[in-house]
Design a protein around this motif. Structure first.
Motif, short mmCIF file in Angstrom:
data_model
loop_
_atom_site.label_atom_id
_atom_site.label_comp_id
_atom_site.label_asym_id
_atom_site.label_seq_id
_atom_site.Cartn_x
_atom_site.Cartn_y
_atom_site.Cartn_z
N ALA A 16 0.83 -1.21 0.00
CA ALA A 16 0.00 0.00 0.00
C ALA A 16 0.86 1.26 0.00
O ALA A 16 0.58 2.22 -0.73
CB ALA A 16 -0.93 0.00 1.21
N PHE A 17 1.94 1.27 0.81
CA PHE A 17 2.87 2.39 0.80
C PHE A 17 3.42 2.61 -0.61
O PHE A 17 3.46 3.73 -1.12
CB PHE A 17 4.04 2.13 1.75
CG PHE A 17 3.80 2.57 3.17
CD1 PHE A 17 3.33 3.84 3.47
CD2 PHE A 17 4.07 1.72 4.23
CE1 PHE A 17 3.12 4.26 4.78
CE2 PHE A 17 3.87 2.11 5.55
CZ PHE A 17 3.39 3.38 5.82
N HIS A 18 3.87 1.54 -1.23
CA HIS A 18 4.53 1.61 -2.54
C HIS A 18 3.64 2.24 -3.59
O HIS A 18 4.02 3.21 -4.27
CB HIS A 18 4.95 0.20 -2.97
CG HIS A 18 5.64 0.15 -4.29
ND1 HIS A 18 4.96 0.07 -5.49
CD2 HIS A 18 6.96 0.17 -4.62
CE1 HIS A 18 5.82 0.04 -6.49
NE2 HIS A 18 7.03 0.11 -6.00
N TRP A 19 2.43 1.71 -3.76
CA TRP A 19 1.57 2.17 -4.85
C TRP A 19 0.92 3.53 -4.55
O TRP A 19 0.72 4.34 -5.46
CB TRP A 19 0.51 1.11 -5.16
CG TRP A 19 1.14 -0.11 -5.76
CD1 TRP A 19 1.25 -1.34 -5.18
CD2 TRP A 19 1.78 -0.21 -7.03
NE1 TRP A 19 1.92 -2.19 -6.01
CE2 TRP A 19 2.26 -1.53 -7.15
CE3 TRP A 19 2.00 0.69 -8.06
CZ2 TRP A 19 2.95 -1.99 -8.29
CZ3 TRP A 19 2.69 0.25 -9.20
CH2 TRP A 19 3.15 -1.07 -9.29
N LEU A 24 1.07 9.36 -5.99
CA LEU A 24 1.28 10.73 -5.52
C LEU A 24 2.47 11.39 -6.22
O LEU A 24 2.40 12.57 -6.61
CB LEU A 24 1.51 10.73 -4.01
CG LEU A 24 0.29 10.46 -3.14
CD1 LEU A 24 0.70 10.28 -1.68
CD2 LEU A 24 -0.74 11.57 -3.27
N ILE A 25 3.55 10.66 -6.41
CA ILE A 25 4.74 11.22 -7.05
C ILE A 25 4.44 11.64 -8.48
O ILE A 25 4.79 12.74 -8.90
CB ILE A 25 5.88 10.19 -7.01
CG1 ILE A 25 6.40 10.02 -5.58
CG2 ILE A 25 7.04 10.63 -7.92
CD1 ILE A 25 7.26 8.79 -5.40
N GLY A 56 2.46 17.22 -1.11
CA GLY A 56 3.90 17.10 -0.90
C GLY A 56 4.21 16.74 0.55
O GLY A 56 5.06 15.88 0.82
N PHE A 57 3.52 17.38 1.48
CA PHE A 57 3.70 17.03 2.90
C PHE A 57 3.21 15.61 3.18
O PHE A 57 3.77 14.91 4.03
CB PHE A 57 2.98 18.03 3.79
CG PHE A 57 3.79 19.24 4.13
CD1 PHE A 57 4.77 19.19 5.11
CD2 PHE A 57 3.58 20.44 3.45
CE1 PHE A 57 5.52 20.31 5.42
CE2 PHE A 57 4.34 21.56 3.75
CZ PHE A 57 5.32 21.50 4.74
N LEU A 58 2.17 15.20 2.48
CA LEU A 58 1.68 13.83 2.64
C LEU A 58 2.76 12.84 2.21
O LEU A 58 2.98 11.81 2.88
CB LEU A 58 0.40 13.63 1.84
CG LEU A 58 -0.24 12.24 1.89
CD1 LEU A 58 -0.54 11.83 3.33
CD2 LEU A 58 -1.49 12.19 1.03
N VAL A 59 3.43 13.13 1.09
CA VAL A 59 4.53 12.27 0.63
C VAL A 59 5.65 12.22 1.67
O VAL A 59 6.20 11.15 1.96
CB VAL A 59 5.08 12.75 -0.73
CG1 VAL A 59 6.42 12.09 -1.05
CG2 VAL A 59 4.08 12.46 -1.84
N ARG A 184 5.69 -9.81 -6.43
CA ARG A 184 5.55 -9.70 -4.99
C ARG A 184 5.18 -8.29 -4.52
O ARG A 184 4.85 -8.11 -3.36
CB ARG A 184 6.82 -10.18 -4.29
CG ARG A 184 8.02 -9.29 -4.50
CD ARG A 184 9.27 -9.95 -3.96
NE ARG A 184 10.42 -9.07 -4.06
CZ ARG A 184 11.66 -9.44 -3.77
NH1 ARG A 184 11.89 -10.68 -3.38
NH2 ARG A 184 12.65 -8.59 -3.86
N MET A 185 5.23 -7.32 -5.45
CA MET A 185 4.79 -5.97 -5.09
C MET A 185 3.32 -5.75 -5.45
O MET A 185 2.76 -4.69 -5.16
CB MET A 185 5.68 -4.92 -5.78
CG MET A 185 5.49 -3.49 -5.29
SD MET A 185 5.35 -3.29 -3.49
CE MET A 185 7.06 -3.42 -2.98
N VAL A 186 2.69 -6.74 -6.04
CA VAL A 186 1.25 -6.65 -6.30
C VAL A 186 0.47 -7.74 -5.58
O VAL A 186 -0.76 -7.77 -5.63
CB VAL A 186 0.96 -6.72 -7.83
CG1 VAL A 186 1.57 -5.54 -8.54
CG2 VAL A 186 1.46 -8.03 -8.43
#
Length: 199
Positions: A16-19, A24-25, A56-59, A184-186
Motif C-alpha cells: 500500500a505504501f509503494h503504490w 502521488l509522485i 507534498g507534505f503527505l509524501v 511480490r509488489m502486487v
C-alpha cells in the motif's frame, strides 16, 4: 491477509505504501509542471499551489512512515543468481529513492519558507504548517527562493529519472528474468525463490 513483510515477499502495508506513493509522485510532478505555466496571481493558481504543498507534505509523512515500517520488518530477498552489480544497483536505487522522497518535499518546504510573499501553508485547508528557518548563506529571501526553486526542480527530475529506472528494472525482472520481483509488489503471496535477505 499478510500485513508484515517476510523474507519471501512484501506484506499488504508495504504494498500500500509503494503504490500510494507512486501515484502521488506522478501526480505531483505533473501538477508541478502544469503550475509553472499559470498566472501566479490567479485564485485558481493559489489553490493549486496549496493542494500541491498539501500532497507534498503527505509524501514526506508517508516516506518517514515507510522507512520506519521497513526498519521494523524483514526485507524480502533478491532472486538467487542475481549478478552482484545488479544487487548493488538495486540497493543504491532504493537508497536514492528514499533520499529523494525526503529531500524533495523538504526542499519545497524550504522554498515556500524563503518566499518574500510570506504565503502561509495550510494542509488540505485545515492544518497550518510553520515556515522553516532559511540558511543565511542562501542570501536574501528572493535569492534563497530562487536557489531553492531550482533545487526543487532538479530533485523532481532526479526522482522522476529514478522512478523510470525503477520501473524498467521491475519490467526486466518480470518479462526477461521471469522472476517474482514485480509480482511480490502486487501480491502478498510469498515468493519461494527469493531466499537472500536484502540488507
Amino acid at each position: 491477509m499478510q500485513f508484515r513483510n517476510t523474507q519471501g515477499g512484501y506484506g499488504s502495508v508495504a504494498i500500500a505504501f509503494h503504490w500510494t506513493m507512486a501515484v502521488l509522485i506522478v501526480g505531483l510532478f505533473v501538477a508541478g509542471k502544469y503550475m509553472t505555466g499559470l498566472d501566479p496571481m490567479a485564485p485558481d493558481t493559489f489553490a493549486l499551489y496549496q493542494w500541491h504543498k498539501s500532497f507534498g507534505f503527505l509524501v514526506l509523512a508517508l516516506a518517514v512512515l515507510r522507512l520506519a515500517w521497513r526498519f521494523a520488518n524483514p526485507s524480502p530477498g533478491l532472486p538467487d543468481g542475481m549478478p552482484a552489480i545488479e544487487r548493488i544497483a538495486a540497493h543504491l536505487g532504493h537508497a536514492g529513492l528514499y533520499a529523494l522522497l525526503l529531500a524533495l518535499p523538504l526542499s519545497g518546504w524550504l522554498m515556500v519558507s524563503a518566499s518574500p510573499w510570506g504565503i502561509p501553508t495550510v494542509l488540505f485547508e485545515v492544518l497550518p504548517v510553520p515556515h522553516l528557518p532559511v540558511p543565511e548563506a542562501l542570501g536574501g529571501k528572493a535569492e534563497a527562493e530562487a536557489v531553492l526553486k531550482e533545487l526543487h526542480e532538479v530533485l523532481g527530475f532526479a526522482l522522476l529519472a529514478l522512478v523510470v529506472l525503477h520501473v524498467a528494472a521491475a519490467l526486466k525482472h518480470h518479462f526477461i528474468n521471469r522472476d517474482t520481483v514485480l509480482r511480490r509488489m502486487v501480491s502478498t503471496a510469498p515468493a519461494s525463490e527469493t531466499k537472500n535477505r536484502v540488507s
